[in-house]
Design a protein around this motif. Structure first.
Motif, PDB file in Angstrom:
ATOM      1  N   GLN A  59       0.845  -1.296  -0.107  1.00  0.00           N
ATOM      2  CA  GLN A  59       0.036  -0.087   0.047  1.00  0.00           C
ATOM      3  C   GLN A  59       0.675   1.085  -0.165  1.00  0.00           C
ATOM      4  O   GLN A  59       0.696   2.070   0.844  1.00  0.00           O
ATOM      5  CB  GLN A  59      -1.058  -0.172   1.112  1.00  0.00           C
ATOM      6  N   SER A 103      -3.542   1.592   4.737  1.00  0.00           N
ATOM      7  CA  SER A 103      -3.791   2.281   3.464  1.00  0.00           C
ATOM      8  C   SER A 103      -3.715   4.019   3.675  1.00  0.00           C
ATOM      9  O   SER A 103      -4.437   4.663   3.665  1.00  0.00           O
ATOM     10  CB  SER A 103      -5.259   2.184   3.209  1.00  0.00           C
ATOM     11  N   TYR A 148     -11.111   0.608   1.955  1.00  0.00           N
ATOM     12  CA  TYR A 148     -10.279   1.845   1.297  1.00  0.00           C
ATOM     13  C   TYR A 148     -10.971   2.955   1.148  1.00  0.00           C
ATOM     14  O   TYR A 148     -12.353   3.185   1.496  1.00  0.00           O
ATOM     15  CB  TYR A 148     -10.074   1.175  -0.006  1.00  0.00           C
ATOM     16  N   ARG A 187     -11.136  -2.639  -5.402  1.00  0.00           N
ATOM     17  CA  ARG A 187     -10.338  -1.896  -4.470  1.00  0.00           C
ATOM     18  C   ARG A 187      -9.671  -0.758  -4.914  1.00  0.00           C
ATOM     19  O   ARG A 187      -9.131   0.089  -4.072  1.00  0.00           O
ATOM     20  CB  ARG A 187      -9.375  -2.695  -3.506  1.00  0.00           C
TER      21      ARG A 187
END
Length: 295
Positions: A59, A103, A148, A187
């Protein structure tokens, strides 16, 4: 044409950390030139492993100064956020909490970054941290199952909500009332240049995956392209092309000019395979890729 290069990659469901994949983040420098048909094509430099640690590293998110935030598990129990400086090669741990953060995404004030945090009871909610250190703050107390996210404005977000089906929703921080924009979403979703629409991957069961342009107010849908088969992670280049990867190969497509994806590189000879999770800096000069294979 400028696209905001957020590829928003967090946890899809509460996982035991033994299930997190063993992978690394690789940094590649790109140099661009014009092809005979006038398209901009990148030439890739060597893939540089910027994590080189056992366990989960994933990420990546570019900051405006070229530094990279990313998620990593160092103890096999939970994840924190780290920052890598390509110029010095130094890595700094940014968060060190009992909870897990995923994230990392720069907020529009430029002073904070937001994360999906897996709390002690496994609730997944959105939090923010000061970029230069400090205490975290819960952003959306009533919105859970966040997987997300991307910022659409200083107060508005698009969120991936984990469920059956997975949903892409719009939410205003002040109102905390999510509005569903798309079901069966992938995603990776990005804010369009007009800031009135989103690009998102639609993944209906049993059908071809597509990248859609989705109006935020009217939810009008336009198909931009089919994805590379089996792939859902993409980034936009500064001139409006898409990059996607499958296995060890990298593909490019100009949605307004091309009908098929063009293979532009194969990184198998550098030991990369199973490539996912792309991120591109705003100048289109540096690309990160996540690979399941160590160098």
């Amino acid at each position: 044409m400028r696209y905001l290069p957020f590829c928003l990659l967090a946890l899809l469901s509460p996982l035991a950390f033994s299930q997190l994949p063993d992978n690394d983040i690789f940094l590649v420098e790109l140099s661009w030139s014009k092809s005979e048909d006038g398209r901009s094509l990148p030439k890739l430099g060597p893939a540089r492993n910027i994590t080189k640690q056992p366990g989960y590293e994933n990420q990546a998110h570019f900051l405006p100064d070229g530094q990279i935030l990313y998620t990593a598990s160092r103890d096999g129990k939970q994840t924190d956020i780290f920052r890598f400086d390509p110029k010095s090669g130094n890595t700094t741990q940014v968060t060190a909490t009992p909870e897990s953060e995923f994230s990392p995404t720069l907020m529009m004030d430029g002073r904070h970054f937001s994360v999906v945090r897996v709390e002690a009871d496994q609730t997944q909610r959105l939090w923010q941290f000061p970029l230069d250190g400090g205490e975290p703050r819960l952003i959306l107390p009533e919105v859970t199952s966040v997987g997300y996210h991307t910022w659409l404005s200083p107060t508005q977000l698009a969120l991936f909500i984990v469920g059956e089906p997975h949903r892409l929703v719009w939410v205003d921080v002040a109102k905390s009332q999510p509005k569903t924009l798309l079901n069966d979403v992938g995603r990776c979703f990005t804010l369009a240049p007009d800031k009135k629409s989103l690009y998102a991957v639609h993944k209906p069961e049993g059908k071809t995956w597509q990248i859609l342009q989705l109006g935020l107010s009217d939810q009008k849908r336009e198909v931009l392209a089919e994805t590379v088969e089996g792939a859902e992670d993409y980034v936009w280049t500064p001139d409006g092309a898409l990059l996607m990867a499958r296995e060890s190969r990298l593909y490019l497509l100009h949605p307004k000019r091309d009908k098929q994806w063009r293979q532009i590189a194969d990184l198998a000879d550098q030991g990369l395979k199973g490539i996912t999770r792309l991120a591109l800096d705003h100048k289109g000069r540096y690309l990160t890729l996540v690979s399941a294979t160590k160098l």
